[in-house]
Design a protein around this motif. Sequence first.
Motif, PDB file in Angstrom:
ATOM      1  N   ARG A 324      -3.410  -1.324  11.215  1.00 30.66           N
ATOM      2  CA  ARG A 324      -4.044  -1.462   9.899  1.00 30.66           C
ATOM      3  C   ARG A 324      -5.445  -0.880   9.903  1.00 30.66           C
ATOM      4  NH1 ARG A 324      -7.790  -4.658   8.216  1.00 30.66           N
ATOM      5  NH2 ARG A 324      -7.669  -5.937  10.085  1.00 30.66           N
ATOM      6  N   VAL A 327      -5.371   2.941   9.950  1.00 31.58           N
ATOM      7  CA  VAL A 327      -5.115   3.492   8.613  1.00 31.58           C
ATOM      8  C   VAL A 327      -6.388   3.462   7.770  1.00 31.58           C
ATOM      9  CG1 VAL A 327      -3.853   3.149   6.462  1.00 31.58           C
ATOM     10  CG2 VAL A 327      -2.672   2.886   8.652  1.00 31.58           C
ATOM     11  N   VAL A 331      -8.219   6.760   6.090  1.00 35.13           N
ATOM     12  CA  VAL A 331      -8.281   6.941   4.634  1.00 35.13           C
ATOM     13  C   VAL A 331      -9.605   6.443   4.062  1.00 35.13           C
ATOM     14  CG1 VAL A 331      -7.183   6.403   2.432  1.00 35.13           C
ATOM     15  CG2 VAL A 331      -5.766   6.741   4.473  1.00 35.13           C
ATOM     16  N   LEU A 363      -2.281   7.328  15.067  1.00 39.83           N
ATOM     17  CA  LEU A 363      -1.146   6.942  14.243  1.00 39.83           C
ATOM     18  C   LEU A 363       0.080   7.808  14.540  1.00 39.83           C
ATOM     19  CD1 LEU A 363      -3.015   6.317  10.870  1.00 39.83           C
ATOM     20  CD2 LEU A 363      -1.962   4.588  12.348  1.00 39.83           C
TER      21      LEU A 363
END
Length: 600
Positions: A324, A327, A331, A363
């Motif tokens: 998490r 990510v 972003v 990732l």
Amino acid sequence: MTMSPAAHSLPALSSSHRPLADHSANWRMLLLAAAALVVGSGGAFGAWVLIKAIAIATNLFWFGRLDGSPAAIVDNALGVWLVVVPAIGSLIVGLMARFGSDKIRGHGIPEAIEAILYGESRLSLKVALLKPLSSAISIGSGGPFGAEGPIIMTGGAIGSLFAQSFQLSAAERKTLLVAGAAAGMTAIFGSPMAAILLAIEVLLFEWKPRSFVPVVIAVLVSFLWRPVLIESGPMFPVHHAMELNAELLGIALVMGALAGLQAAVLSNGLYRVEDIFARLPLHWMWWPALGGIAVGIGGLCDAHVLGAGYESIRALLDGSLVIRVAVALLVVKALVWLIALGSGTSGGVLAPLLLMGGALGFLLGQMLPGGGALWALAGMAGILSGAMRAPLTAALFAVELTGDFAMLPLTMAASASAYGVSVLVMRRSILTEKIARRGRHVLQEYTVDPLDFLQAEQVMTPAPHTLPATMTAAEACAFFGEEGRHRSYPVVDDEGRLLGMVSRLDALRWQVGGAPAGATMAEMLSDVSVPSGNPKDAISRIADMMVDTGCGRIPIVDPASRRVIGILTRHDLLKTRHAHRSAENLRSGRHPKPANLSHG
């Protein structure tokens, strides 16, 4: 060029030929190396001050305490009020830029490049003081930046100021400016080889002993200070116990290409955000505060996007980061970084790029052999190479951060691939785009100038037309009126030895103003100095002579007999450069149209 009035005031104008050598170093290189001892120490102490200032600002903004110990922003308990903190810090930075110096805006490296190329490597004391202070406030209040851009600007200012205090030349100031910048980077990251390569690939715009040796000395001095001031060993020690093979290196090439595209997207996005801020009906002083609000909102999504994020880099490289958070770094970190940096606040690009490229690799690595940590390393090397156009720096920097030099082939594969993609899809790097928007072009390619490796005897027109010393002024006037194809001609004695140059302008002046009856060229040229070259001179020396004297045609003489054996013109110099470029761009089976070889 000749016997015009200015010609009589020319100094001794022979080429003062020196033997040609592979390098242009002289003994002043040792003087710069000695100065680099001081500059390297200054860069190291500047890095220590910056790190302490960031820690103090972090503790003040987030925990309300005066403490110089490292603190993690993610441990704060402000809740939704954390949105306000980055805005306050950015507002302070905007005020400092408005009423202090606007050169503290941005991430520092473009400003350093601009000072080197266009500012005679002069940086002010005000910048040296305000840049680290503003960056500490920006990063400490949650700005998504790293310390490398500010320390490059600060270390460079230390080197520049030291050079200015001794009235060194612009080239020598550049050397010490870059030495200070590289020393600062070494102290922050413990990456001496990458710092040296960054100096070569991004800052110096040359490869000369005069600059290379002092930069290395400054970096080594800073490296020796680092264990005393900051810490010893790699910044993020990691060891990947695996053997590289064709499959992993092939994946690294693909990973690098993706990181290169990521770099292109981020670079394009950054300048689009800058354009949006430029259209706002507000003074630029307020822009950072608006960017700070966006940073605060990003912090509400995940506090890991705030600050330099060195702990997140460590977690990426050892494989312990939560998906998490990865990510969010890919972003949200990208969005808040683009908005904050585009608003004109003070901060760096290197650490944020490491986080975003590392997050991409981490990732994707969840589905690849080797795991997320290995491909985070490759992603970091790739995005640095693609964004900064510094492939060697990026590849070595990634392994120096971890101490895992066995992974250098992998980071080099990712770095080279990202570099190739970047130069194909982006006209300029994230560092040079800002400079280009100010109307200044930067070429980041090094080539050998044909004017430096070709010699006069290879380019000159041999056995040129000369005029005899016994020719009278009247005969010279008639010659230029009827036969003279060129603007000037060498005048020689009976043995062919150079006495001077006579021009069409001289003949016109004699015709209008009159000349002594029966006066010969030998008598008219007796008190005139004339520029001349040696057949072994590099033609760059002849070009310098043309500029210094205003002469467009330089006779080339035999050094022993002083006989004229050739002549070199401006057209010859331009023709040489044109031929070199044509040969460089020549494709197989295609031939350029021959240049006009007539001499003017």
